[in-house]
Design an enzyme around this catalytic site. Structure first.
Site, short mmCIF file in Angstrom:
data_model
loop_
_atom_site.label_atom_id
_atom_site.label_comp_id
_atom_site.label_asym_id
_atom_site.label_seq_id
_atom_site.Cartn_x
_atom_site.Cartn_y
_atom_site.Cartn_z
N GLY A 56 0.78 -1.24 0.00
CA GLY A 56 0.00 0.00 0.00
C GLY A 56 0.81 1.28 0.00
CG MET A 58 -1.46 -8.32 -6.55
SD MET A 58 -0.57 -7.51 -7.91
CE MET A 58 0.26 -8.92 -8.65
CG ASN A 96 -3.83 -0.55 -12.66
OD1 ASN A 96 -3.65 -0.79 -11.47
ND2 ASN A 96 -3.14 -1.15 -13.63
CG HIS A 142 1.45 -1.45 -15.59
ND1 HIS A 142 1.28 -2.71 -15.06
CD2 HIS A 142 2.38 -1.55 -16.56
CE1 HIS A 142 2.08 -3.55 -15.71
NE2 HIS A 142 2.76 -2.87 -16.61
CD GLU A 161 -9.51 -5.28 -23.64
OE1 GLU A 161 -9.43 -4.09 -23.26
OE2 GLU A 161 -10.56 -5.80 -24.05
CB VAL A 162 -3.99 -7.69 -18.38
CG1 VAL A 162 -2.93 -7.40 -17.31
CG2 VAL A 162 -4.83 -8.87 -17.98
CG ASP A 163 -1.30 -4.18 -16.57
OD1 ASP A 163 -1.94 -3.73 -15.62
OD2 ASP A 163 -0.51 -5.13 -16.46
CD GLU A 181 4.52 2.32 -9.34
OE1 GLU A 181 3.51 2.01 -8.70
OE2 GLU A 181 5.41 1.51 -9.64
C1 GRF Z 1 3.21 -0.92 -7.68
O1 GRF Z 1 4.46 -1.03 -8.28
C2 GRF Z 1 2.13 -0.81 -8.72
O2 GRF Z 1 2.54 -0.15 -9.88
C3 GRF Z 1 1.86 -2.26 -9.04
O3 GRF Z 1 1.95 -2.91 -7.80
C4 GRF Z 1 2.81 -2.18 -6.94
C5 GRF Z 1 2.03 -1.89 -5.69
O4 GRF Z 1 2.84 -1.34 -4.69
N1 GRF Z 1 0.60 -2.39 -9.73
P1 GRF Z 1 2.17 -0.70 -3.41
O5 GRF Z 1 1.27 -1.77 -2.78
O6 GRF Z 1 1.39 0.50 -3.81
O7 GRF Z 1 3.32 -0.36 -2.49
#
Ligand code: GRF
Length: 219
Positions: free
Chosen positions: A16, A94, A111, A113, A147-149, A178
């Site tokens: 998280g 996930m 999302n 990614h 579709e994925v991502d 991110e």
């Molecule tokens: C991140 O790298 C995100 O891009 C991917 O999963 C990871 C999650 O990390 N989908 P966190 O749980 O936010 O630390």
């Protein structure tokens, strides 16, 4: 301003850290979204405690407690609606959402990614970026499609791939992007400045547009 904030749910499965970045950003008085709910398919997700520490309602919706994926998604949907959620942010969630769920929340699911999409959808993005020999790597925030991502891209941030990089080193560099990118992208969407037009996102407002592109120089 507070009453105009859009209610956002963050769906997680693990540590998280992106959730924490969104919570921190949403604490800002002028931020257009409020993180109102956190849901995890994994009862042991560390992110649930992060949310509760911040005073946010956080619940596990354990996939194993449901016979079918449809039942699991119906429970998610009910929790989201009961909390008056308008936008969903997937942050390390996930589970693949069904086409039905995605259609129900069309253009209301984001999302993050860890790659410059459409390169490297799926898992192990940092290993694959190193194997491919790309010089730039990064992160994308996009609207979710079945579709994925895949789906219209709201914002991207790029980092250099440096000599001697390991997957972990590259992952850490991308993760810090991110943490800046997702709050920026959610600000654009929740504030009504990012609109889906066909397969693309149009960003209104000249001053906001640069937020959708982050270039992080080599450290
Ligand atoms: C991140 O790298 C995100 O891009 C991917 O999963 C990871 C999650 O990390 N989908 P966190 O749980 O936010 O630390």
């Amino acid at each position: 301003m507070a009453e105009t904030k859009r209610k956002v749910a963050v769906l997680i499965s693990g540590r998280g850290s992106n959730l924490a970045a969104l919570i921190a950003a949403a604490g800002g008085e002028r931020y257009p979204a409020e993180i109102a709910l956190v849901l995890s398919d994994n009862p042991d997700a560390a992110g649930l405690a992060r949310a509760r520490d911040a005073g946010i309602s956080a619940n596990a919706v354990d996939r194993r407690a449901f016979k079918t994926k449809a039942d699991f998604e119906a429970a998610l949907d009910k929790a989201l609606r009961d909390a008056g959620i308008k936008l969903i942010c997937l942050a390390g969630f996930m589970r693949l959402l069904s086409a039905h769920f995605v259609a129900t929340w069309e253009n209301r699911i984001l999302n993050v990614h860890p790659s410059l999409l459409p390169l490297f959808p799926g898992l192990d993005t940092h290993e694959r970026a190193l194997a491919a020999g790309v010089r730039l790597h990064g992160a994308s925030v996009h609207f979710v499609r079945a579709e994925v991502d895949a789906g219209p891209i709201v914002a991207q941030g790029a980092v250099p791939v440096l000599p001697g990089d390991t997957p972990d080193a590259l992952a850490a560099r991308v993760l810090s992007v991110e943490h800046r990118l997702y709050p920026l992208a959610l600000k654009l969407v929740a504030g009504g400045h990012a609109k889906v037009v066909g397969n693309r996102v149009t960003i209104e407002g000249e001053k906001l547009a640069p937020d959708a592109t982050l270039l992080v120089p080599s450290d």
